[in-house]
Write a protein that holds these residues in place. Structure first.
Motif, PDB file in Angstrom:
ATOM      1  N   GLY A 135       0.810  -1.224   0.000  1.00 11.30           N
ATOM      2  CA  GLY A 135       0.000   0.000   0.000  1.00 11.30           C
ATOM      3  C   GLY A 135       0.834   1.260   0.000  1.00 11.30           C
ATOM      4  N   GLY A 163      -7.757   0.184  -4.332  1.00 10.66           N
ATOM      5  CA  GLY A 163      -6.444  -0.328  -3.957  1.00 10.66           C
ATOM      6  C   GLY A 163      -6.452  -0.961  -2.579  1.00 10.66           C
ATOM      7  N   LEU A 165      -3.464  -4.067  -9.712  1.00 11.73           N
ATOM      8  CA  LEU A 165      -2.631  -3.077  -9.040  1.00 11.73           C
ATOM      9  C   LEU A 165      -1.863  -2.241 -10.067  1.00 11.73           C
ATOM     10  N   LEU A 183      -4.327   0.190 -11.765  1.00 10.68           N
ATOM     11  CA  LEU A 183      -4.648   1.354 -10.936  1.00 10.68           C
ATOM     12  C   LEU A 183      -3.475   2.340 -10.911  1.00 10.68           C
ATOM     13  N   PHE A 201       2.664   1.650  -3.257  1.00  4.81           N
ATOM     14  CA  PHE A 201       1.679   2.004  -4.275  1.00  4.81           C
ATOM     15  C   PHE A 201       1.376   3.510  -4.232  1.00  4.81           C
TER      16      PHE A 201
END
Length: 503
Positions: A27, A141, A208, A211, A30
């Motif tokens: 996370g 996400g 992922l 996004l 990301f």
């Protein structure tokens, strides 16, 4: 440190490790590698992330306490009840599933709702500068990250619960001599495991990446990528179908030998020792081979036990008959006659076997009759005959003491009721007609015939033809007419064969 404390410690370590990898690792990377942030925006987002994590931990800790309560109760007592142990055992088995629920419940919402709310406030006050729609992508996400975390936690927890399950089963066995288990209940099927795991493993990286790419491309404001998502959806759809189909094929490949073993185990429960077909070239070949070795061992042991039991019944019958030299072989002959009748009457094989055993033991109650009565040379007085008439009840009482009771119970009706009459004038219970158990009706015919044709101290055994005539005359009053007809036909057929053989 107790097993329970070790379990809690290991679960928390796994959880923290999974949370760090999923939330902070995937996370965080990301967010901070995809967005172009100033130093102040980075600080605001870090504060948001850690504040949300704190709320998430508190919410999940509360739910975690509820989920561990049945297990905690079982470990908090020196002598928990069997019901408490069973509840703890089932709850422990459910723990991997409950872990998933916590991650998609207080974990996901405890993190996402505060984080999105704080972020929206920061955007509103222009403390961070990116579009509101980014929060929707952030939610997507977060769901992906939670799914990855859930997958990790599920398999880690599955391994962590094993010592707890082992302890609870041993505790139940030591305290109550009971084996607690799921009794074949499936909480999570292999199909679900493979489907969701393969689907996630196959699709997660694509989602992922999609996004992150969308955000990155929007930041660069590349116009030619305006149709990016229409292309990405097609790719994702193909990836999802491929993952589902691959998971299905993998599941079927593994489930087939498992289903085969389950079918063979059901056959073993029914007493049919059938080996499994070994048509596999992977590790299941070893499993099938081991299973078949077990079946061969069980089959050999069953055969040996059957031989021992049959030998026991025959030996016991001969021992009983040896007490009276004039009735030597009587029980074995009654068993043989009874089996002939049963076969001609199309009794199932299992019933014929039980009838034979019951007939071999039909006079076991004579153990309780005094020698001066049982071995008397002359005719019995009325009082002496009354004592003889007690032997069916004594025999049934003796057999009822043998364990396991369910194995011997089918033999008792024949032993108790082989002297009943169709007209209700027999003993010990004066049953009539169909009230008399079928074993008793069959054995009554066989017992009477052998008694009439056997020599006694006070008389010579009568000819077979005379005995058959008496049976015919007593048909419907003393003996079951159906079994009388069958037996007379059997004996007449044998007499004719003997006459032809001697002529």
């Amino acid at each position: 440190m107790t097993i329970y404390q070790s379990f809690i410690k290991r679960t928390l370590i796994n959880y923290c490790l999974g949370s760090f990898v999923a939330v902070i690792g995937v996370g965080g990377i990301f967010i901070f590698s995809t967005l172009s942030l100033s130093t102040s925006e980075t600080i605001y987002l870090l504060v948001t992330l850690f504040s949300s994590l704190l709320i998430m931990f508190i919410a999940e800790l509360i739910v975690f306490g509820r989920h561990t309560m049945p297990i905690r109760i079982a470990f908090s007592k020196d002598r928990p009840s069997l019901l408490e142990l069973e509840k703890a055992y089932i709850q422990t088995h459910r723990f991997p599933i409950l872990t998933l629920r916590r991650i998609f419940g207080p974990h996901l919402f405890g993190l996402t709702i505060p984080a999105v709310s704080i972020t929206l406030v920061l955007i509103y006050f222009e403390l961070i500068s990116f579009p509101y729609r980014y929060t929707l992508l952030a939610i997507a996400g977060a769901i992906l990250v939670a799914a990855m975390h859930g997958l990790i936690e599920f398999f880690l927890t599955t391994k962590a619960i094993q010592p707890i399950l082992h302890f609870l089963r041993n505790k139940a066995d030591s305290l109550y001599k009971e084996d607690i288990s799921l009794h074949g209940k499936v909480l999570v099927s292999i199909q679900q495991k493979f489907l969701y795991s393969s689907l996630f493993i196959g699709v997660f990286p694509l989602l992922l990446f999609s996004l992150a790419s969308q955000i990155r491309l929007q930041e660069f404001e590349v116009a030619q990528f305006s149709d990016y998502w229409s292309w990405a959806v097609v790719v994702l759809f193909i990836a999802i179908l491929s993952a589902i189909y691959g998971a299905y094929l993998l599941y079927k490949d593994i489930s087939q030998p498992i289903e085969q073993l389950q079918q063979n185990m059901k056959m073993i429960e029914q007493g049919r020792y059938t080996i499994a077909e070994d048509s596999y070239s992977d590790e299941f070949s070893r499993v099938i081979s081991g299973f078949n070795l077990m079946v061969d061992g069980l089959r050999d042991r069953e055969r040996m036990n059957q031989q021992l039991m049959n030998s026991f019944y025959s030996t016991f019958a001969m021992t009983l008959d040896a007490r009276d030299p004039y009735t030597a072989g009587h029980s074995i002959r009654v068993a043989e006659y009874s089996v002939k009748i049963a076969k001609q009457a199309n009794f199932p094989e299992e019933e014929i076997d039980l009838l034979k055993k019951s007939a071999l033991l039909h006079d076991i109650g004579k153990i309780g009759v005094r020698d001066n009565v049982l071995l008397k040379d002359g005719r019995l007085t009325e009082e002496e005959f009354d004592e003889i008439k007690k032997h069916p009840v004594i025999g049934a009482s003796i057999l009822s003491q043998i364990q396991p009771s369910e194995a011997i119970a089918p033999l008792i009706p024949g032993v108790r009721h082989h002297h009943e009459r169709m007209d209700g004038k027999g003993y010990p219970d004066k049953l009539k007609g169909e009230e008399i158990p079928v074993f008793g009706r069959v054995m009554a015919v066989a017992d009477a015939f052998d008694a009439m044709t056997s020599d006694r101290p006070y008389r010579k055994g009568m000819p077979v033809s005379k005995a058959l005539q008496i049976l015919e005359e007593g048909k419907g009053t003393q003996w079951d007419p159906h079994f009388i007809d069958i037996f007379i036909n059997i004996m007449n057929t044998e007499l004719k064969k003997n006459e032809r053989a001697t002529s």
